[in-house]
Design an enzyme around this catalytic site. Structure first.
Site, short mmCIF file in Angstrom:
data_model
loop_
_atom_site.label_atom_id
_atom_site.label_comp_id
_atom_site.label_asym_id
_atom_site.label_seq_id
_atom_site.Cartn_x
_atom_site.Cartn_y
_atom_site.Cartn_z
N ASP A 126 0.70 -1.29 0.20
CA ASP A 126 -0.13 0.08 0.41
C ASP A 126 1.07 1.49 -0.54
OD1 ASP A 126 -1.99 1.79 0.89
OD2 ASP A 126 -3.46 0.34 0.86
N HIS B 141 -2.86 3.33 -5.06
CA HIS B 141 -2.07 2.70 -3.41
C HIS B 141 -0.50 2.11 -4.10
CE1 HIS B 141 -5.80 2.82 -0.62
NE2 HIS B 141 -6.75 2.82 -1.89
N GLU C 21 -9.89 2.77 -4.92
CA GLU C 21 -9.35 3.95 -4.95
C GLU C 21 -7.93 4.39 -5.14
OE1 GLU C 21 -10.87 4.35 -0.21
OE2 GLU C 21 -8.40 3.45 -0.81
N TRP D 84 -17.49 -3.61 -1.66
CA TRP D 84 -17.06 -3.10 -0.60
C TRP D 84 -17.76 -1.86 -0.65
CZ3 TRP D 84 -14.65 1.61 0.57
CH2 TRP D 84 -14.15 2.79 -0.63
N GLU E 126 -4.73 1.35 9.74
CA GLU E 126 -4.48 2.58 10.25
C GLU E 126 -4.49 2.54 11.32
OE1 GLU E 126 -7.09 1.85 8.40
OE2 GLU E 126 -6.65 3.53 6.08
C1 TNX Z 1 -10.23 2.13 2.52
S1 TNX Z 1 -11.76 -0.56 0.53
C2 TNX Z 1 -9.57 1.26 1.10
C3 TNX Z 1 -8.60 0.77 2.57
C4 TNX Z 1 -8.96 1.80 4.39
C5 TNX Z 1 -10.18 1.36 3.82
C6 TNX Z 1 -10.31 2.39 5.49
C7 TNX Z 1 -11.22 0.29 0.21
C8 TNX Z 1 -10.44 -1.58 -0.85
N1 TNX Z 1 -9.86 0.54 0.38
O1 TNX Z 1 -7.13 1.87 1.91
O2 TNX Z 1 -7.73 1.01 4.38
O3 TNX Z 1 -11.14 2.02 3.74
O4 TNX Z 1 -11.36 1.49 5.88
#
Ligand code: TNX
Length: 520
Positions: free
Chosen positions: A183, A255, A318, A384, A462
């Site tokens: 990450d 990431h 993301e 998710w 985290e």
């Molecule tokens: C979203 S859920 C993320 C993570 C974070 C998390 C915190 C997802 C696929 N990515 O990078 O740690 O939210 O809840």
């Protein structure tokens, strides 16, 4: 006959019938195993030896029957599936039968839960008796994917701890450990061809203090760690004996900060970056040059050589597209390839990986963003952001795993009063919300329901700097997840679960699990 409480089994089995009497384990008790089931039989014996202090020998079913009572672990070729098992316990004998090692392992787990909770202690206990109620049990899981995701990047758990974590998952009949290994804040897997990934990418200058929205800066303490390939191999073998498959996740195209910090030529911008010391969504992306895609395939090649699981996770979540949007080279290549926008570009990127994985006999898994811009053939979606991702995937004929952030994000706060809870990302996902979660979306037509492979709880770390905090966030929500993932759709009232949980928490106590005690 019912002078003991209803066996406090978690997850509850499909069918259970109480018979009169008890089967008692004594210093002479033997386990008699078919050769194919030797492994689960031996693991069962190890657990019984630790807490009873008795020798509990394992003998082969081919030998003469031993004197005294026995726990038989037998193969029944035509059972209800690889993970199904049955138990028949009378006063003379306890019999676990299953098609193979997976079912026998689960039969053994259920048998242990029929015994007093102290059977989970790691040093001998003195008890009046170690006995279990006579029963017949027929059991098989509802879903084949029963997962927990652990983020070892934001905070790193020593490999010795991961063995305990796998023990705990497998006691709950969880069969997938999704391991988040790369990450923005770290790269935690040794890659022989590219040692800087863990040497440089595995270290960060400091860790944020407090909640990320509070912007309190960092603690000034260097933080790092990575798992060697030797450690990983040993852990995979340890997990496999307990019917847990490990799903590695290597994040792309977002990431990516730790990887780009280690090898700047992988990034879009010319300026060097450091491994991130902040939480939240970042803009660093991998560039789309052929050399970068080759680099990632070489990384995956080593990952494939290590991990035998048929699935490999490539993240996909993301990935903010700003850097690709503003970079003339990326834009030029995008136009050349006839791609309409950056979503299609991400989809192209993931498709390269899906094709590569397919050529190696593996299947790609990604977070639900991999749907945007077109889903790569053969890929599996982790839904998710609610259920939309799963429904879209199913409609396209792709499998999905439910990871919903409204019920299965175990990094969220466990009560209404965050002030009385340890620092967490926020939100609210209580034990009861997990228990009541129904994985198959109602909107899904009956013929597509089979696309839902199963469910998974997420432990983003985290705000879990220690293993104690990981356990606090994981348990007992994993127990509720287990019930959702394994047991039938029709579930008894929550009060039935919490009643069983009282005994179950004693099992966790024996193993020094620092769970969150549910309030009365
Ligand atoms: C979203 S859920 C993320 C993570 C974070 C998390 C915190 C997802 C696929 N990515 O990078 O740690 O939210 O809840």
């Amino acid at each position: 006959m019912n002078n003991i409480p209803y066996p406090a089994l978690i997850p509850r089995p499909l069918h259970i019938q109480r018979l009169p009497g008890f089967f008692e384990i004594t210093p002479e008790t033997r386990i008699v195993a078919d050769p194919e089931l030797w492994d689960p039989a031996e693991l069962l014996a190890e657990r019984l030896r630790q807490s009873t202090g008795w020798p509990i020998l394992v003998t082969s079913s081919a030998d003469d029957p031993p004197p005294g009572n026995t726990i038989d672990v037998r193969r029944t070729p035509a059972s209800a599936g690889a993970e199904a098992y049955s138990i028949r316990a009378t006063e003379e004998k306890a019999l676990i039968s299953a098609e193979g090692a997976a079912g026998a392992w689960y039969g053994a787990q259920t048998l242990l839960q029929l015994l007093p909770p102290a059977i989970f202690c790691s040093s001998p206990r003195v008890m009046d008796n170690w006995r279990l109620p006579c029963v017949t049990i027929e059991d098989t899981p509802r879903f084949r994917w029963r997962g927990v995701m652990l983020d070892s990047v934001r905070h790193f758990q020593p490999v010795e701890y991961l063995r305990k974590f796998i023990d705990l998952l497998s006691q709950h009949k969880i069969n997938v450990l999704h391991w988040h290994l790369t990450d923005d804040q770290g790269w935690r897997i040794e890659i022989k061809k590219y040692p800087r990934l863990s040497d440089i990418g595995g270290q960060r200058r400091e860790t944020p203090l407090g909640h990320y929205e509070s912007k309190r800066g960092g603690d000034g303490i260097p933080y790092g760690g990575a798992y060697s390939q030797e450690d990983i191999k040993a852990l995979i073998a340890y997990a496999a004996r307990r019917n847990v498959s490990i799903l590695p996740e290597i994040e792309m195209p977002g990431h990516a900060r730790a990887a780009v910090a280690a090898y700047p030529q992988l990034g879009v911008l010319p300026e060097p970056v450091e491994v991130s010391c902040e939480w939240g969504v970042h803009e660093t992306l991998f560039n789309i040059k052929p050399a970068t895609l080759d680099f990632l395939k070489e990384v995956l090649e080593e990952v494939i050589a290590l991990f035998p699981f048929e699935y490999i996770h490539v993240g996909g979540d993301e990935a903010v597209k700003t850097q690709w949007k503003e970079d003339p080279d990326t834009q030029g290549r995008m136009k050349q390839m006839g791609l309409k926008d950056e979503h299609e570009l991400q989809s192209w990127f993931i498709r390269q990986m899906a094709e590569f994985l397919k050529s190696r006999g593996r299947k790609l898994v990604g977070w639900d963003e991999i749907l945007e811009g077109g889903l790569a053939p053969g890929s599996t979606v982790m839904s998710w952001r609610g259920t939309a991702g799963a429904i879209a995937a199913a409609n396209l004929g792709h499998p999905a795993v439910m990871c919903s952030n409204t019920a299965l994000y175990f990094d969220y706060c466990q009560s209404d009063s965050p002030a009385s809870e340890p620092l967490s990302i926020g939100g609210k996902i209580t034990l009861e919300m997990v228990y009541h979660y129904e994985p198959v979306p109602e909107e899904l037509p009956a013929e597509l329901r089979g696309s839902i492979l199963g469910v998974q709880g997420q432990l983003w770390t985290e705000y879990m700097p220690s293993i104690g905090r990981v356990e606090y966030m994981a348990f007992p929500r994993v127990a509720a997840l287990a019930e959702v993932a394994w047991s039938g759709k029709e579930r008894p009232p929550f009060s039935n679960f919490t009643e069983r949980l009282k005994t179950h928490l004693k099992r966790l106590d024996c193993q020094d699990v620092r769970y969150r005690a549910p309030l009365e």
